[in-house]
Design a protein around this motif. Structure first.
Motif, short mmCIF file in Angstrom:
data_model
loop_
_atom_site.label_atom_id
_atom_site.label_comp_id
_atom_site.label_asym_id
_atom_site.label_seq_id
_atom_site.Cartn_x
_atom_site.Cartn_y
_atom_site.Cartn_z
N GLN A 1 61.08 20.86 26.00
CA GLN A 1 60.24 22.07 25.95
C GLN A 1 59.84 22.51 27.35
OE1 GLN A 1 56.41 21.95 24.41
NE2 GLN A 1 56.08 19.77 24.65
N VAL B 1 58.39 21.09 29.89
CA VAL B 1 56.97 20.76 30.02
C VAL B 1 56.40 21.34 31.32
CG1 VAL B 1 55.47 18.80 30.58
CG2 VAL B 1 56.92 18.72 28.56
N GLY B 2 55.22 21.88 31.20
CA GLY B 2 54.59 22.47 32.37
C GLY B 2 53.09 22.31 32.33
N ALA B 3 52.48 22.34 33.48
CA ALA B 3 51.02 22.33 33.56
C ALA B 3 50.59 22.76 34.95
CB ALA B 3 50.46 20.95 33.25
N TYR B 4 49.50 23.50 34.99
CA TYR B 4 48.89 23.93 36.26
C TYR B 4 49.92 24.55 37.21
CZ TYR B 4 45.16 21.41 34.13
OH TYR B 4 44.22 21.01 33.22
N TYR C 1 60.15 29.67 29.05
CA TYR C 1 58.76 29.22 28.98
C TYR C 1 58.62 28.25 27.79
CZ TYR C 1 53.71 29.30 28.49
OH TYR C 1 52.40 28.92 28.39
N ARG C 2 58.36 26.97 28.10
CA ARG C 2 58.25 25.90 27.07
C ARG C 2 59.46 25.93 26.14
NH1 ARG C 2 55.01 25.21 30.31
NH2 ARG C 2 52.75 25.05 30.10
N TYR D 1 47.06 27.00 40.13
CA TYR D 1 46.05 27.38 39.15
C TYR D 1 44.64 27.18 39.70
CZ TYR D 1 49.11 28.03 35.10
OH TYR D 1 50.03 28.50 34.20
N ARG E 1 42.32 16.90 32.78
CA ARG E 1 42.89 16.61 31.46
C ARG E 1 41.97 15.70 30.65
NH1 ARG E 1 48.32 18.29 30.89
NH2 ARG E 1 48.34 17.15 28.94
N LYS F 1 39.19 17.39 28.99
CA LYS F 1 39.58 18.16 27.80
C LYS F 1 40.17 17.26 26.73
CE LYS F 1 40.33 22.42 30.25
NZ LYS F 1 41.16 23.60 30.44
N SER G 1 48.50 20.37 22.73
CA SER G 1 48.32 21.75 22.27
C SER G 1 49.03 21.92 20.94
CB SER G 1 48.94 22.73 23.27
OG SER G 1 48.46 22.48 24.55
N ASN H 1 51.11 29.25 23.79
CA ASN H 1 50.47 30.49 24.20
C ASN H 1 51.37 31.66 23.79
OD1 ASN H 1 48.20 29.34 25.46
ND2 ASN H 1 49.39 28.90 27.30
N TYR I 1 48.21 36.79 31.40
CA TYR I 1 48.98 36.55 32.62
C TYR I 1 50.33 37.24 32.50
CZ TYR I 1 45.38 33.00 32.78
OH TYR I 1 44.16 32.37 32.76
N LYS J 1 51.50 36.71 28.85
CA LYS J 1 51.13 35.46 28.16
C LYS J 1 49.64 35.49 27.86
CE LYS J 1 50.66 31.90 30.74
NZ LYS J 1 51.00 30.86 31.70
N HIS K 1 38.65 21.03 23.42
CA HIS K 1 39.74 21.98 23.65
C HIS K 1 40.13 22.59 22.30
CE1 HIS K 1 43.04 23.97 25.30
NE2 HIS K 1 43.39 23.10 26.23
N GLU L 1 53.37 24.26 18.33
CA GLU L 1 54.15 23.67 19.40
C GLU L 1 54.81 22.33 19.01
OE1 GLU L 1 52.80 23.57 23.71
OE2 GLU L 1 53.02 21.47 23.28
P1 NAP Z 1 43.49 26.28 30.67
O1 NAP Z 1 43.29 25.83 32.06
O2 NAP Z 1 42.36 26.27 29.70
O3 NAP Z 1 44.12 27.76 30.67
C1 NAP Z 1 44.48 28.38 29.45
C2 NAP Z 1 45.89 28.95 29.56
O4 NAP Z 1 45.89 29.94 30.56
C3 NAP Z 1 46.87 27.89 29.97
O5 NAP Z 1 47.61 27.52 28.86
C4 NAP Z 1 47.68 28.52 31.08
O6 NAP Z 1 49.02 28.81 30.71
C5 NAP Z 1 47.06 29.86 31.31
N1 NAP Z 1 46.76 30.00 32.75
C6 NAP Z 1 45.64 29.59 33.40
N2 NAP Z 1 45.71 29.93 34.69
C7 NAP Z 1 46.89 30.57 34.87
C8 NAP Z 1 47.54 31.18 35.99
N3 NAP Z 1 46.97 31.21 37.20
N4 NAP Z 1 48.77 31.72 35.80
C9 NAP Z 1 49.34 31.70 34.60
N5 NAP Z 1 48.79 31.16 33.52
C10 NAP Z 1 47.57 30.61 33.64
O7 NAP Z 1 44.72 25.44 30.07
P2 NAP Z 1 44.77 24.10 29.23
O8 NAP Z 1 45.11 24.43 27.83
O9 NAP Z 1 43.56 23.25 29.51
O10 NAP Z 1 45.99 23.38 29.87
C11 NAP Z 1 46.03 23.00 31.22
C12 NAP Z 1 47.46 22.98 31.65
O11 NAP Z 1 48.17 21.95 30.94
C13 NAP Z 1 48.16 24.30 31.34
O12 NAP Z 1 49.00 24.62 32.39
C14 NAP Z 1 48.92 23.95 30.08
O13 NAP Z 1 50.08 24.71 29.90
C15 NAP Z 1 49.27 22.53 30.31
N6 NAP Z 1 49.67 21.87 29.06
C16 NAP Z 1 51.02 21.81 28.81
C17 NAP Z 1 51.49 21.25 27.65
C18 NAP Z 1 52.99 21.21 27.41
O14 NAP Z 1 53.78 21.51 28.28
N7 NAP Z 1 53.40 20.86 26.26
C19 NAP Z 1 50.58 20.73 26.73
C20 NAP Z 1 49.21 20.80 27.01
C21 NAP Z 1 48.76 21.41 28.19
P3 NAP Z 1 50.24 27.77 30.81
O15 NAP Z 1 50.20 27.02 29.54
O16 NAP Z 1 51.43 28.63 30.89
O17 NAP Z 1 50.03 26.91 32.01
#
Ligand code: NAP
Length: 359
Positions: A129, A131-134, A167-168, A198, A223, A226, A242, A246, A276, A284, A311, A348
């Protein structure tokens, strides 16, 4: 003929999923070598059994009736580091813990994976998928993915282009029956600066370039706050991460969502809703934000299941529940978001053991 490891009956998949839910596997096998994997796939093929490839179980929702087929737990371990000019090539076999791989890369001073700290599951699952974060995604650093092609049981090295990352999303996600990821190779930057794209990460540092290990620590802190780190002492972490992706929408839909949000009194002006712009012109939305603003509060409990207290995007199993309870809650969350914003949330996690899509 390749050796087939022991086949175990009556294994409860609840013990192999981070949610702690799901019925039994008809048959369960752990493979540690590619030869064993091939033998297991042949075994299933001869008997016409469906196959479930099991990694860390952190992104799985298994039906209460279990899985009528062969579960193949991927236990191929090993990490290798090679230099290629200015680049470090880090190869992890599929069964390595993902976070151990990130920790190792950071310890070696290699930039590129630090924001992906603390994501549960195994290395082999990360390209599936993307995987991505921050602001970091595995596809940004992947050099190569080694797979076993289930069509002919031959090994193949796939370039990032061949993996069709989105994306994912990836080819592996769209064709789940086709490939088994054997190992992933990342091209990392020795002595490189951490990525601070981020705001929640960037804002934690006053200095210009913190070390990779400080960034890793901060990601783990974010993390943990949350409940997105697997931690047996944290009841809110008994989840599949999650539960919804998104939503990605076009501009017309965005405007409609904004209109509805203002009309419902959720926001007063359009810039109050997080959204975004993506490179392809689409937008998104933040699923967790939509869920909370649709009236589903963090910490909502419904019997043995609920919404994480930390969360809104994570659905939690508090113990003694059933997958059916979790799915009923997920449907309810989805209906509330649809009613308020007209947006359809997509689950997801991978759904296993259902005759048709349960959501
Ligand atoms: P968060 O910080 O509460 O933010 C909510 C959403 O806003 C996130 O999902 C993130 O999208 C988006 N976002 C925030 N700042 C952004 C920026 N500058 N540019 C683009 N998009 C922005 O997020 P959260 O749910 O606690 O998660 C933190 C990070 O962990 C996120 O990046 C999230 O994707 C990641 N995560 C990934 C997975 C996975 O890959 N399966 C599972 C859990 C959490 P994005 O999701 O696109 O980053």
């Amino acid at each position: 003929m390749d050796a087939l490891p022991e086949i175990v009956r009556g294994v409860s998949l609840s013990e192999h999923t981070s949610l702690g839910l799901g019925g039994e596997a008809e048959a369960y096998i752990t493979v540690r070598e590619v030869a064993e994997l091939k033998a297991a796939l042949r075994y299933a093929e001869r008997r016409g059994m469906p196959v479930l490839l099991l990694g860390g179980g952190s992104n799985l929702v298994v039906a209460d009736g279990g899985f009528a087929g062969l579960v193949i737990a991927l236990g191929m371990r090993g990490v290798e580091l090679q230099r290629e000019g200015d680049v470090a090539l880090l190869t992890a076999r599929a069964g390595e813990s993902w976070d151990a791989v990130v920790e190792y890369s950071v310890g070696e001073g290699l930039a590129g994976l630090e924001c992906l700290s603390g994501i549960p599951g195994l290395a082999g699952a990360t390209p599936v998928q993307n995987v991505g974060a921050y602001g970091q995604e595995v596809s940004q650093r992947l050099r190569q993915v080694d797979v076993l092609d289930r069509a002919n049981l031959e090994r193949r090295c796939m370039t990032p282009e061949a993996c069709e990352f989105g994306y994912r999303d990836s080819l592996f996600k769209r064709e789940p029956e086709r490939f088994v990821v054997l190992s992933v190779t990342f091209a990392l930057t020795p002595g490189g600066a951490p990525s601070l794209r981020y705001a929640p990460l960037r804002d934690a540092f006053t200095d210009q370039t913190p070390s990779l290990s400080r960034v890793r620590e901060q990601v783990l802190r974010l993390r943990r706050a949350k409940s997105m780190l697997l931690d047996p002492s944290d009841p809110n972490s008994r989840s599949a991460g999650s539960f919804f992706t998104n939503p990605i929408v076009d501009r017309t839909t965005l405007n409609e969502v904004l209109r509805r949000a203002v009309e419902a009194g959720v926001i007063e002006s359009v810039d109050e809703m997080p959204h975004y712009a993506l490179d392809d012109g689409r937008i998104k939305l933040a699923a967790g934000w939509l869920i909370e603003r649709a009236g589903v509060a963090k910490g909502t409990r419904r019997g043995a299941v609920g919404v994480s207290a930390h969360h809104a995007l994570a659905l939690v199993h508090h113990g003694g529940g059933r997958t059916a309870d979790l799915l009923a809650l997920a449907r309810d969350v989805r209906a509330k978001v649809r009613e308020r914003f007209g947006v359809e949330l997509l689950p997801e996690p991978v759904m296993v053991g259902f005759e048709r899509a349960p959501l």
